[in-house]
Design an enzyme around this catalytic site. Structure first.
Site, PDB file in Angstrom:
ATOM      1  N   ASP A  28     -25.449 -34.223 -50.762  1.00  0.00           N
ATOM      2  CA  ASP A  28     -25.432 -32.768 -50.926  1.00  0.00           C
ATOM      3  C   ASP A  28     -24.778 -32.146 -49.678  1.00  0.00           C
ATOM      4  OD1 ASP A  28     -25.969 -30.063 -51.063  1.00  0.00           O
ATOM      5  OD2 ASP A  28     -28.121 -30.289 -51.463  1.00  0.00           O
ATOM      6  N   GLU A  76     -17.372 -41.854 -22.109  1.00  0.00           N
ATOM      7  CA  GLU A  76     -18.050 -43.043 -22.631  1.00  0.00           C
ATOM      8  C   GLU A  76     -17.166 -43.674 -23.696  1.00  0.00           C
ATOM      9  OE1 GLU A  76     -21.686 -42.205 -25.011  1.00  0.00           O
ATOM     10  OE2 GLU A  76     -21.336 -40.118 -24.450  1.00  0.00           O
ATOM     11  N   CYS A 108     -23.491 -39.041 -22.355  1.00  0.00           N
ATOM     12  CA  CYS A 108     -22.967 -37.670 -22.389  1.00  0.00           C
ATOM     13  C   CYS A 108     -23.290 -36.873 -21.140  1.00  0.00           C
ATOM     14  CB  CYS A 108     -23.504 -36.934 -23.622  1.00  0.00           C
ATOM     15  SG  CYS A 108     -23.073 -37.745 -25.155  1.00  0.00           S
ATOM     16  N   THR A 149     -21.702 -36.984 -37.521  1.00  0.00           N
ATOM     17  CA  THR A 149     -21.827 -36.449 -36.160  1.00  0.00           C
ATOM     18  C   THR A 149     -20.718 -36.988 -35.244  1.00  0.00           C
ATOM     19  OG1 THR A 149     -23.411 -38.176 -35.492  1.00  0.00           O
ATOM     20  CG2 THR A 149     -24.329 -36.169 -36.406  1.00  0.00           C
ATOM     21  N   SER A 197     -33.561 -40.721 -30.482  1.00  0.00           N
ATOM     22  CA  SER A 197     -32.743 -40.050 -29.476  1.00  0.00           C
ATOM     23  C   SER A 197     -33.083 -38.560 -29.386  1.00  0.00           C
ATOM     24  CB  SER A 197     -31.261 -40.243 -29.801  1.00  0.00           C
ATOM     25  OG  SER A 197     -30.481 -39.845 -28.709  1.00  0.00           O
ATOM     26  N   HIS A 220     -26.745 -29.363 -24.807  1.00  0.00           N
ATOM     27  CA  HIS A 220     -25.925 -30.493 -25.257  1.00  0.00           C
ATOM     28  C   HIS A 220     -26.107 -30.634 -26.772  1.00  0.00           C
ATOM     29  CE1 HIS A 220     -24.168 -34.333 -25.856  1.00  0.00           C
ATOM     30  NE2 HIS A 220     -25.312 -34.915 -26.164  1.00  0.00           N
ATOM     31  N   LYS A 229     -32.934 -27.130 -32.707  1.00  0.00           N
ATOM     32  CA  LYS A 229     -34.128 -27.948 -32.429  1.00  0.00           C
ATOM     33  C   LYS A 229     -34.558 -27.774 -30.973  1.00  0.00           C
ATOM     34  CE  LYS A 229     -32.919 -31.734 -35.656  1.00  0.00           C
ATOM     35  NZ  LYS A 229     -34.060 -31.760 -36.564  1.00  0.00           N
ATOM     36  N   ASN A 256     -19.022 -33.741 -32.397  1.00  0.00           N
ATOM     37  CA  ASN A 256     -19.516 -34.320 -31.149  1.00  0.00           C
ATOM     38  C   ASN A 256     -18.350 -34.727 -30.267  1.00  0.00           C
ATOM     39  OD1 ASN A 256     -21.160 -35.439 -29.228  1.00  0.00           O
ATOM     40  ND2 ASN A 256     -21.983 -37.063 -30.545  1.00  0.00           N
ATOM     41  N   SER A 288     -27.791 -40.099 -23.339  1.00  0.00           N
ATOM     42  CA  SER A 288     -28.716 -41.136 -23.812  1.00  0.00           C
ATOM     43  C   SER A 288     -28.832 -42.271 -22.806  1.00  0.00           C
ATOM     44  CB  SER A 288     -28.216 -41.699 -25.143  1.00  0.00           C
ATOM     45  OG  SER A 288     -28.286 -40.703 -26.122  1.00  0.00           O
TER      46      SER A 288
HETATM   47  N1  COA Z   1     -30.086 -29.223 -47.598  1.00  0.00           N
HETATM   48  C1  COA Z   1     -30.462 -28.789 -46.378  1.00  0.00           C
HETATM   49  N2  COA Z   1     -30.957 -29.625 -45.405  1.00  0.00           N
HETATM   50  C2  COA Z   1     -31.048 -30.936 -45.723  1.00  0.00           C
HETATM   51  C3  COA Z   1     -30.672 -31.434 -46.978  1.00  0.00           C
HETATM   52  C4  COA Z   1     -30.165 -30.511 -47.942  1.00  0.00           C
HETATM   53  N3  COA Z   1     -29.774 -30.924 -49.158  1.00  0.00           N
HETATM   54  N4  COA Z   1     -30.878 -32.766 -46.974  1.00  0.00           N
HETATM   55  C5  COA Z   1     -31.384 -33.102 -45.760  1.00  0.00           C
HETATM   56  N5  COA Z   1     -31.492 -31.984 -45.001  1.00  0.00           N
HETATM   57  C6  COA Z   1     -31.960 -31.880 -43.621  1.00  0.00           C
HETATM   58  C7  COA Z   1     -33.176 -32.749 -43.317  1.00  0.00           C
HETATM   59  O1  COA Z   1     -34.362 -32.116 -43.735  1.00  0.00           O
HETATM   60  C8  COA Z   1     -33.061 -32.895 -41.810  1.00  0.00           C
HETATM   61  O2  COA Z   1     -33.545 -31.735 -41.192  1.00  0.00           O
HETATM   62  P1  COA Z   1     -34.504 -31.857 -39.882  1.00  0.00           P
HETATM   63  O3  COA Z   1     -33.722 -32.604 -38.851  1.00  0.00           O
HETATM   64  O4  COA Z   1     -34.767 -30.435 -39.515  1.00  0.00           O
HETATM   65  O5  COA Z   1     -35.715 -32.627 -40.314  1.00  0.00           O
HETATM   66  C9  COA Z   1     -31.542 -32.927 -41.564  1.00  0.00           C
HETATM   67  O6  COA Z   1     -30.945 -32.408 -42.770  1.00  0.00           O
HETATM   68  C10 COA Z   1     -30.984 -34.318 -41.343  1.00  0.00           C
HETATM   69  O7  COA Z   1     -31.441 -35.151 -42.386  1.00  0.00           O
HETATM   70  P2  COA Z   1     -31.907 -36.642 -42.088  1.00  0.00           P
HETATM   71  O8  COA Z   1     -32.371 -37.255 -43.341  1.00  0.00           O
HETATM   72  O9  COA Z   1     -32.845 -36.651 -40.921  1.00  0.00           O
HETATM   73  O10 COA Z   1     -30.487 -37.239 -41.666  1.00  0.00           O
HETATM   74  P3  COA Z   1     -30.055 -38.684 -41.259  1.00  0.00           P
HETATM   75  O11 COA Z   1     -31.145 -39.696 -41.442  1.00  0.00           O
HETATM   76  O12 COA Z   1     -28.790 -38.919 -41.993  1.00  0.00           O
HETATM   77  O13 COA Z   1     -29.784 -38.599 -39.659  1.00  0.00           O
HETATM   78  C11 COA Z   1     -28.880 -37.893 -37.563  1.00  0.00           C
HETATM   79  C12 COA Z   1     -29.207 -37.486 -39.008  1.00  0.00           C
HETATM   80  C13 COA Z   1     -28.406 -36.657 -36.810  1.00  0.00           C
HETATM   81  C14 COA Z   1     -30.158 -38.409 -36.875  1.00  0.00           C
HETATM   82  C15 COA Z   1     -27.778 -38.998 -37.614  1.00  0.00           C
HETATM   83  O14 COA Z   1     -26.613 -38.444 -38.127  1.00  0.00           O
HETATM   84  C16 COA Z   1     -27.472 -39.598 -36.235  1.00  0.00           C
HETATM   85  O15 COA Z   1     -28.178 -40.491 -35.771  1.00  0.00           O
HETATM   86  N6  COA Z   1     -26.392 -39.136 -35.551  1.00  0.00           N
HETATM   87  C17 COA Z   1     -26.056 -39.575 -34.199  1.00  0.00           C
HETATM   88  C18 COA Z   1     -26.671 -38.588 -33.204  1.00  0.00           C
HETATM   89  C19 COA Z   1     -26.363 -38.991 -31.781  1.00  0.00           C
HETATM   90  O16 COA Z   1     -25.242 -39.258 -31.473  1.00  0.00           O
HETATM   91  N7  COA Z   1     -27.389 -39.022 -30.922  1.00  0.00           N
HETATM   92  C20 COA Z   1     -27.239 -39.502 -29.580  1.00  0.00           C
HETATM   93  C21 COA Z   1     -26.664 -38.575 -28.595  1.00  0.00           C
HETATM   94  S1  COA Z   1     -27.758 -37.372 -27.948  1.00  0.00           S
END
Ligand code: COA
Length: 370
Positions: A28, A76, A108, A149, A197, A220, A229, A256, A288
């Site tokens: 979605d 990085e 980062c 991301t 993370s 960041h 958040k 990112n 990280s």
């Molecule tokens: N409509 C609106 N929101 C929706 C949705 C929809 N149809 N479906 C899911 N969501 C929301 C979820 O509720 C969640 O919200 P929340 O974070 O407020 O709980 C958000 O979208 C993300 O969904 P989630 O299922 O948690 O996503 P994911 O398991 O695919 O993971 C990340 C998302 C960001 C954790 C993942 O992309 C990631 O690990 N990215 C790398 C981040 C990174 O680089 N971190 C290190 C550096 S600091």
């Protein structure tokens, strides 16, 4: 007083729309756009790498090359275990040879560390300036949780005495050994536990935030929703919804850029906020592994005369959208090239590109200024 005399960003001229990615992945689109906060993400052109992106960011603000005594390159996404990317950059930007040029790494966080290092360096070398850049390609791989991301881009900062944009104040650091995100030498992509993370990020913010009300706090952003958040963590000290919109304005369409992501928040604040003269801006840096640091910038009167916000915004709006095939071709070409010992680029770079990776010979990179 020492700090940010000039600042600029660069991001590639091609991008992928998140609706296009969501449809291709059977997700979605609201998950990507509302849940993760990303509308688009930058995709690297075949002619570019971290050094050309850094050059594109730095060249427009580099008006006093003779005064540059230190170049710090934070990344990085390094291209060499030994040679600093800053040496390629020094050559490409024709900065005179009497200069120090180093590369810094801590996920980062390295750009923030480089900014503080350069500030202290300029304090102890009166009359000298430093060029501090970051340049990164965030690449997690096709059909991974991190794919939404990704992004690519660079930040360039000139650090000088009597800065025309902002004084840099030292901050409060927090270091903790955690395996939330890392890329061992054996891996082409990071090993990331995204949810963990976010927890580590939030903990570092709680440990370092000075419980003070700031009108603007740059966060960041590995993805734009991270700013929402983080802002919630600040509770009664949270910034307003309008301020948060400024903070996310560039990241939501670039994605990112690792080290530079916090500084895209600053670029967004500088672009969209009403007069900031005399304002103290909070900045939360997170890398990280991990290091968090909360520090502040004091914005100088007349700062808006030294940045071209029209050019910043035009650069974003004039980018070219890729379809899925174009995105996959671009990233496959990038991955293949990064493993090549010898490579010759067939010049198809967009006419606006000033710097081009022209060849790799025996593992050594060659660049052209057009
Ligand atoms: N409509 C609106 N929101 C929706 C949705 C929809 N149809 N479906 C899911 N969501 C929301 C979820 O509720 C969640 O919200 P929340 O974070 O407020 O709980 C958000 O979208 C993300 O969904 P989630 O299922 O948690 O996503 P994911 O398991 O695919 O993971 C990340 C998302 C960001 C954790 C993942 O992309 C990631 O690990 N990215 C790398 C981040 C990174 O680089 N971190 C290190 C550096 S600091």
């Amino acid at each position: 007083m020492v700090g940010i005399d000039r600042i600029n960003y660069y991001t590639p001229r091609t991008y992928l729309d998140m609706t296009t990615l969501a449809e291709a992945r059977g997700v979605d689109p609201n998950k990507y756009i509302k849940g993760i906060g990303q509308e688009q993400m930058a995709v690297l052109g075949e002619h570019e790498d971290i050094i050309t992106m850094a050059a594109e960011a730095a060249a427009p603000i580099l008006d006093d090359k003779d005064a540059i005594d230190l170049i710090v390159f934070a990344t990085e996404s390094g291209v060499d275990f030994s040679k600093a990317a800053s040496i390629y950059l020094q050559h490409l930007l024709e900065i005179p040879n009497p200069v120090r040029a180093i590369e810094m790494k801590q996920a980062c966080y390295a750009l923030t560390s480089g900014l503080h290092l350069a500030t202290d360096f300029v304090k102890s070398h009166p009359g000298k300036k430093a060029l501090v850049v970051s340049s990164d390609i965030a690449w997690y791989g096709f059909e991974t949780a991190g794919e939404v991301t990704q992004g690519a881009g660079a930040i360039a900062i000139i650090v000088a005495e009597n800065p025309r944009i902002a004084r840099v104040n030292s901050g409060v650091p927090y270091t903790e050994d955690v395996p939330d995100f890392y890329r061992p030498n054996t891996s082409d992509v990071p090993i990331v536990d995204g949810k963990f993370s976010i927890d580590c990020y939030n903990k570092a913010l709680i440990e370092t935030f000075p419980k003070h009300t700031y009108k603007y706090v740059g966060f960041h952003m590995p993805f734009a929703k991270m700013a929402d958040k983080a802002n919630r963590i600040l509770e009664e000290f949270a910034i307003s919804d309008d301020a948060l919109t400024c903070v996310k304005s560039y990241s939501k369409t670039i994605g990112n850029i690792y080290n530079g992501s916090l500084y895209l928040a600053l670029i967004g604040i500088l672009t969209h906020a009403d007069d900031l003269s005399g304002e103290t801006i909070g900045m939360f840096s997170y890398g990280s592994g991990s290091i968090g640091e909360f520090f502040t910038l004091d914005i100088v009167e007349g700062y808006d005369n030294y940045m071209d916000t029209d050019a910043w915004q035009t650069h974003l709006t004039s980018r070219h959208a890729l379809d899925m095939k174009g995105y996959e071709q671009a990233m496959n070409a990038f991955m293949a090239r990064e493993k090549m010992h010898d490579y010759a680029y067939q010049d198809r770079a967009p006419e606006q590109a000033t710097y081009v990776l022209s060849a790799i010979r025996n593992g050594h990179r060659e660049y052209q200024k057009r």
